[in-house]
Motif scaffolding. Sequence first.
Motif, PDB file in Angstrom:
ATOM      1  N   GLN A   1      45.594  43.492  33.763  1.00 19.75           N
ATOM      2  CA  GLN A   1      44.872  44.764  33.539  1.00 19.75           C
ATOM      3  C   GLN A   1      44.232  44.661  32.092  1.00 19.75           C
ATOM      4  N   ALA A   2      45.034  43.927  31.218  1.00 17.16           N
ATOM      5  CA  ALA A   2      44.265  43.701  29.847  1.00 17.16           C
ATOM      6  C   ALA A   2      43.068  42.888  29.761  1.00 17.16           C
ATOM      7  N   SER A   3      42.936  41.915  30.781  1.00 19.95           N
ATOM      8  CA  SER A   3      41.643  41.352  31.082  1.00 19.95           C
ATOM      9  C   SER A   3      40.570  42.265  31.223  1.00 19.95           C
ATOM     10  N   ASP A   4      40.902  43.194  32.058  1.00 18.43           N
ATOM     11  CA  ASP A   4      39.672  44.268  32.304  1.00 18.43           C
ATOM     12  C   ASP A   4      39.357  45.032  31.180  1.00 18.43           C
ATOM     13  N   ARG A   5      39.923  45.168  29.984  1.00 18.57           N
ATOM     14  CA  ARG A   5      39.663  45.419  28.989  1.00 18.57           C
ATOM     15  C   ARG A   5      38.826  44.596  28.123  1.00 18.57           C
ATOM     16  N   LEU A   6      38.764  43.362  28.257  1.00 11.12           N
ATOM     17  CA  LEU A   6      37.896  42.260  27.807  1.00 11.12           C
ATOM     18  C   LEU A   6      36.576  42.374  28.532  1.00 11.12           C
ATOM     19  N   VAL A   7      36.498  42.079  29.757  1.00  8.52           N
ATOM     20  CA  VAL A   7      35.247  41.855  30.269  1.00  8.52           C
ATOM     21  C   VAL A   7      35.038  42.659  31.904  1.00  8.52           C
ATOM     22  N   LYS A   8      34.166  43.149  32.106  1.00  8.42           N
ATOM     23  CA  LYS A   8      33.997  44.246  33.443  1.00  8.42           C
ATOM     24  C   LYS A   8      32.809  43.442  34.053  1.00  8.42           C
ATOM     25  N   PHE A   9      32.798  43.694  35.273  1.00  4.38           N
ATOM     26  CA  PHE A   9      31.584  42.994  36.011  1.00  4.38           C
ATOM     27  C   PHE A   9      30.844  44.166  36.890  1.00  4.38           C
ATOM     28  N   ILE A  10      29.597  44.150  36.816  1.00  5.98           N
ATOM     29  CA  ILE A  10      28.970  44.884  37.809  1.00  5.98           C
ATOM     30  C   ILE A  10      27.550  44.091  38.306  1.00  5.98           C
ATOM     31  N   LYS A  11      27.390  44.382  39.593  1.00  7.65           N
ATOM     32  CA  LYS A  11      26.645  43.604  40.327  1.00  7.65           C
ATOM     33  C   LYS A  11      25.189  43.813  39.815  1.00  7.65           C
ATOM     34  N   THR A  12      24.346  42.759  40.178  1.00  5.98           N
ATOM     35  CA  THR A  12      22.762  42.868  39.625  1.00  5.98           C
ATOM     36  C   THR A  12      22.129  43.953  40.724  1.00  5.98           C
ATOM     37  N   GLY A  13      21.182  44.668  39.714  1.00  3.76           N
ATOM     38  CA  GLY A  13      20.901  45.889  40.354  1.00  3.76           C
ATOM     39  C   GLY A  13      21.663  47.332  40.198  1.00  3.76           C
ATOM     40  N   THR A  14      22.859  47.195  39.725  1.00  4.04           N
ATOM     41  CA  THR A  14      23.654  48.333  39.401  1.00  4.04           C
ATOM     42  C   THR A  14      23.187  48.917  38.001  1.00  4.04           C
ATOM     43  N   SER A  15      23.115  50.348  38.113  1.00  4.11           N
ATOM     44  CA  SER A  15      22.477  51.061  36.792  1.00  4.11           C
ATOM     45  C   SER A  15      23.422  50.807  35.317  1.00  4.11           C
ATOM     46  N   ILE A  16      22.888  50.158  34.599  1.00  4.91           N
ATOM     47  CA  ILE A  16      23.808  49.908  33.228  1.00  4.91           C
ATOM     48  C   ILE A  16      23.964  51.199  32.499  1.00  4.91           C
ATOM     49  N   GLN A  17      22.956  52.008  32.599  1.00  2.00           N
ATOM     50  CA  GLN A  17      23.111  53.440  31.996  1.00  2.00           C
ATOM     51  C   GLN A  17      23.992  54.497  32.925  1.00  2.00           C
ATOM     52  N   GLY A  18      24.036  54.048  34.179  1.00  2.00           N
ATOM     53  CA  GLY A  18      25.222  54.511  34.951  1.00  2.00           C
ATOM     54  C   GLY A  18      26.619  54.464  34.604  1.00  2.00           C
ATOM     55  N   HIS A  19      26.774  53.006  34.368  1.00  2.00           N
ATOM     56  CA  HIS A  19      28.180  52.523  33.897  1.00  2.00           C
ATOM     57  C   HIS A  19      28.771  53.205  32.472  1.00  2.00           C
ATOM     58  N   LEU A  20      27.409  53.274  31.730  1.00  2.00           N
ATOM     59  CA  LEU A  20      27.751  53.947  30.228  1.00  2.00           C
ATOM     60  C   LEU A  20      28.114  55.255  30.564  1.00  2.00           C
ATOM     61  N   ASP A  21      27.258  55.906  31.240  1.00  2.00           N
ATOM     62  CA  ASP A  21      27.682  57.325  31.543  1.00  2.00           C
ATOM     63  C   ASP A  21      28.952  57.710  32.264  1.00  2.00           C
ATOM     64  N   GLY A  22      29.517  56.711  32.919  1.00  2.00           N
ATOM     65  CA  GLY A  22      30.744  56.812  33.407  1.00  2.00           C
ATOM     66  C   GLY A  22      31.944  56.480  32.446  1.00  2.00           C
ATOM     67  N   ILE A  23      31.905  56.262  31.466  1.00  2.00           N
ATOM     68  CA  ILE A  23      32.831  55.682  30.627  1.00  2.00           C
ATOM     69  C   ILE A  23      33.415  57.407  30.203  1.00  2.00           C
ATOM     70  N   VAL A  24      34.724  57.222  30.372  1.00  2.00           N
ATOM     71  CA  VAL A  24      35.468  58.479  30.176  1.00  2.00           C
ATOM     72  C   VAL A  24      36.085  58.245  29.052  1.00  2.00           C
ATOM     73  N   GLU A  25      37.010  57.266  28.650  1.00  2.00           N
ATOM     74  CA  GLU A  25      37.664  57.153  27.482  1.00  2.00           C
ATOM     75  C   GLU A  25      36.792  55.956  26.527  1.00  2.00           C
ATOM     76  N   SER A  26      37.559  56.506  25.107  1.00  2.00           N
ATOM     77  CA  SER A  26      36.837  55.464  24.263  1.00  2.00           C
ATOM     78  C   SER A  26      37.665  54.212  23.931  1.00  2.00           C
ATOM     79  N   LEU A  27      36.883  53.231  24.358  1.00  2.00           N
ATOM     80  CA  LEU A  27      37.618  51.731  24.708  1.00  2.00           C
ATOM     81  C   LEU A  27      36.725  51.039  23.338  1.00  2.00           C
ATOM     82  N   GLN A  28      37.583  50.130  22.698  1.00  2.00           N
ATOM     83  CA  GLN A  28      36.888  49.163  21.742  1.00  2.00           C
ATOM     84  C   GLN A  28      36.044  48.329  22.683  1.00  2.00           C
ATOM     85  N   PRO A  29      35.263  47.641  21.748  1.00  2.00           N
ATOM     86  CA  PRO A  29      34.219  46.855  22.492  1.00  2.00           C
ATOM     87  C   PRO A  29      34.464  45.983  23.465  1.00  2.00           C
TER      88      PRO A  29
END
Length: 229
Positions: free
Chosen positions: A114-142
């Motif tokens: 679970q901690a690894s998911d706080r370090l790196v997240k994967f999305i498939k090519t073609g997925t909207s990066i803005q959509g990923h950013l808009d979907g962030i609901v909690e304030s996570l560190q970089p």
Amino acid sequence: MVHDPVKSSELFTAFPRFLDVAGLIDQDFGLMFGDAAATKFLERWPTIYKQKVLEQSRGLTQTADLQYLVQNAECTTDVEHGWDSDMSSILVLVHLLPPSPHGRKRPGKLSARQASDRLVKFIKTGTSIQGHLDGIVESLQPYLLAVGTQKSLIHKYFIVIDKHAIPCKSPDTLACFDELFKAHFVFGTSYNQDLVNVYNFLQTTIFEIDVDTTKVNPRVAELRARMLH
């Protein structure tokens, strides 16, 4: 600005070049700590620490997840499934230095996976990066956002911070992780609570920053001692 909670939220409005000019994090970190410190991770991880991390992992309980990461990390050819060799080796370090319990107010702790998911997240090519950013609901560190056809074939990494995606200057996994670490200092953010052991280890052992003044978990100190001798 980075030390003022109000002004820090306006950082990318004041300095928008961070969002479209790759390499500024590296440049700022070099100005803060010197060029010698700025190159330490990329010089030392592949030549010294990657192998040491894999050796130390043999003493851990061999979960399927850990075995898979070690197998990929040791792979000298292209990895078929899962993260590439370099990212896998970094995630093995997360298993060596898992999250500490959060104390009585927040009992329990995350698993290394679970901690690894706080370090790196994967999305498939073609997925909207803005959509990923808009979907962030909690304030996570970089954290790193990896974009590719599969985890072993990433063509672009971003550092996600405050709902902004900063492009990494290179598609190379280690260079991007190096930038992620440096972003904490450049933008004055604290480490993610579940990754603090990993970052403290890198900070004091490889980058050699504030070694005497940084309070580290006993597990970090022990691993550091084993690695340096």
